[in-house]
Design a protein around this motif. Structure first.
Motif, PDB file in Angstrom:
ATOM      1  N   ASP A 116       6.080  -0.729   0.453  1.00  0.00           N
ATOM      2  CA  ASP A 116       5.612  -2.108   0.576  1.00  0.00           C
ATOM      3  C   ASP A 116       4.149  -2.213   0.977  1.00  0.00           C
ATOM      4  O   ASP A 116       3.637  -3.304   1.234  1.00  0.00           O
ATOM      5  CB  ASP A 116       6.493  -2.881   1.562  1.00  0.00           C
ATOM      6  CG  ASP A 116       7.843  -3.229   0.958  1.00  0.00           C
ATOM      7  OD1 ASP A 116       7.990  -3.088  -0.275  1.00  0.00           O
ATOM      8  OD2 ASP A 116       8.761  -3.613   1.710  1.00  0.00           O
ATOM      9  N   LYS A 209       6.593  -6.276  -4.752  1.00  0.00           N
ATOM     10  CA  LYS A 209       6.242  -5.173  -3.849  1.00  0.00           C
ATOM     11  C   LYS A 209       6.771  -3.858  -4.407  1.00  0.00           C
ATOM     12  O   LYS A 209       7.623  -3.835  -5.299  1.00  0.00           O
ATOM     13  CB  LYS A 209       6.841  -5.425  -2.460  1.00  0.00           C
ATOM     14  CG  LYS A 209       6.343  -6.686  -1.782  1.00  0.00           C
ATOM     15  CD  LYS A 209       7.009  -6.878  -0.431  1.00  0.00           C
ATOM     16  CE  LYS A 209       8.496  -7.197  -0.580  1.00  0.00           C
ATOM     17  NZ  LYS A 209       9.142  -7.512   0.710  1.00  0.00           N
ATOM     18  N   LYS A 277       4.993  -1.146   8.058  1.00  0.00           N
ATOM     19  CA  LYS A 277       5.278  -0.965   6.627  1.00  0.00           C
ATOM     20  C   LYS A 277       5.457   0.505   6.246  1.00  0.00           C
ATOM     21  O   LYS A 277       5.831   0.811   5.115  1.00  0.00           O
ATOM     22  CB  LYS A 277       4.150  -1.569   5.781  1.00  0.00           C
ATOM     23  CG  LYS A 277       4.064  -3.088   5.847  1.00  0.00           C
ATOM     24  CD  LYS A 277       3.096  -3.619   4.815  1.00  0.00           C
ATOM     25  CE  LYS A 277       3.107  -5.137   4.781  1.00  0.00           C
ATOM     26  NZ  LYS A 277       2.263  -5.684   3.703  1.00  0.00           N
TER      27      LYS A 277
END
Length: 319
Positions: A116, A209, A277
């Motif tokens: 992501d 994403k 992330k």
């Protein structure tokens, strides 16, 4: 007698230097050159640098640590090829490109995975592009041959589209925001810290994403094989201190956070958010190898690599 001694000296002098050269070739280096670039994927290495972890751990062995700052992966590869750097942290594309080069390299660890950290962004005000199903007929900008380009490929395949259904615009990473604002493209496919920066300043919205596909966003520790051969303990220390720094991320002190924010051009709050992330790690898993092999196949497909190679043979897990 003097003539005989002189003759023996001349005969054995080359052997003496050859022995010295052989001895020096197999001794531990007194320094290590670490190449780093301002990516959120490498936050732990910056922490280790600011805290002096690696210098502290290598001090007993007398190894000096030299930090080398680069803006991106390709210049790090050039430095590795020129034997000016010993170890570098690279994204998947420059990493597998390095392993395909003339200078022998090894991947000794995976500093982070972050699917992501890659995203397709459209202008926030554009109501015609809200999902990947809206890609047809659009101008999509990304860096040709990058992980962003690979993500575009995966998004198209996932939605039964081809590159004939879009207009692919090749840009530099630094031109992504301008491409979006100036209508040069309907969407850009880019990576962190750009994604967070564009979203937070209200420039863009996320259309897709990396995790919407099988993209893993696998980064790599790449080391020159020659250096690794005789300095495995040095590289192992670097990996251990990287792992030590990972544990500090949730409780970063203000001084370190401020330094990280400066190098990534983010706020302290954004640094804390962006770190979530990534799956920061060290050990290379089978899934990591499969991910990097996928990158090799992608580069062969677009002509950036002439042929695929046995990537697994170029992996050496040290932790």
């Amino acid at each position: 007698m003097k003539r005989i001694f002189r003759l023996l000296f001349i005969l054995f002098l080359p052997l003496f230097f050859l022995a010295c050269k052989s001895k020096n070739a197999n001794t531990v280096q007194t320094s290590v050159n670490i190449a780093i670039q301002p990516s959120a994927a490498f936050i732990p290495l910056y922490i280790a640098r600011y805290q002096g972890f690696i210098e502290e751990a290598l001090k007993p062995s007398g190894v000096k640590v030299n930090w080398q700052d680069f803006e991106a992966g390709p210049p790090i590869n050039e430095s590795l090829f020129a034997e000016m750097s010993d170890i570098g942290l690279l994204g998947d594309v420059p990493a597998v490109s390095a392993l395909a080069g003339a200078v022998q390299m090894k991947i000794v660890g995976v500093p982070a995975r972050g699917p992501d950290a890659y995203a397709m962004l459209a202008r926030k005000s554009d109501t015609s592009l809200n999902s990947v199903k809206d890609m047809k007929g659009k101008r999509i900008a990304t860096v040709f041959g990058s992980t962003g380009h690979n993500l575009v490929t995966k998004l198209l395949e996932q939605n039964n589209l081809t590159f004939e259904d879009i207009e692919l615009v090749s840009i530099k990473a630094g031109d992504a925001e301008n491409a979006l604002i100036s209508d040069l493209a309907d969407a850009v496919v880019i990576w962190e810290p750009n994604v967070m920066r564009f979203i937070d300043q209200g420039t863009a919205k996320i259309v897709a994403k990396g995790s919407d596909t099988d993209l893993r966003g696998t980064n790599a520790f790449v080391v020159r094989s020659e250096y690794l051969l005789n300095n495995k303990d040095v590289i192992k220390v670097i990996l251990e201190q990287y792992k030590r720094a990972v544990e500090l991320i949730p409780t970063l002190d203000d001084e370190t956070l401020t330094k990280l924010a400066g190098v990534l051009k983010l706020t302290g709050a954004q640094v804390r958010e962006i770190s979530k992330k990534y799956d920061f790690s060290v050990t290379v898993s089978d899934k990591d190898i499969a991910s990097l092999e996928d990158t090799v196949n992608f580069l062969v497909q677009i002509g950036n690599l002439q042929t695929s190679y046995d990537l697994a043979s170029k992996i050496e897990n040290l932790l």
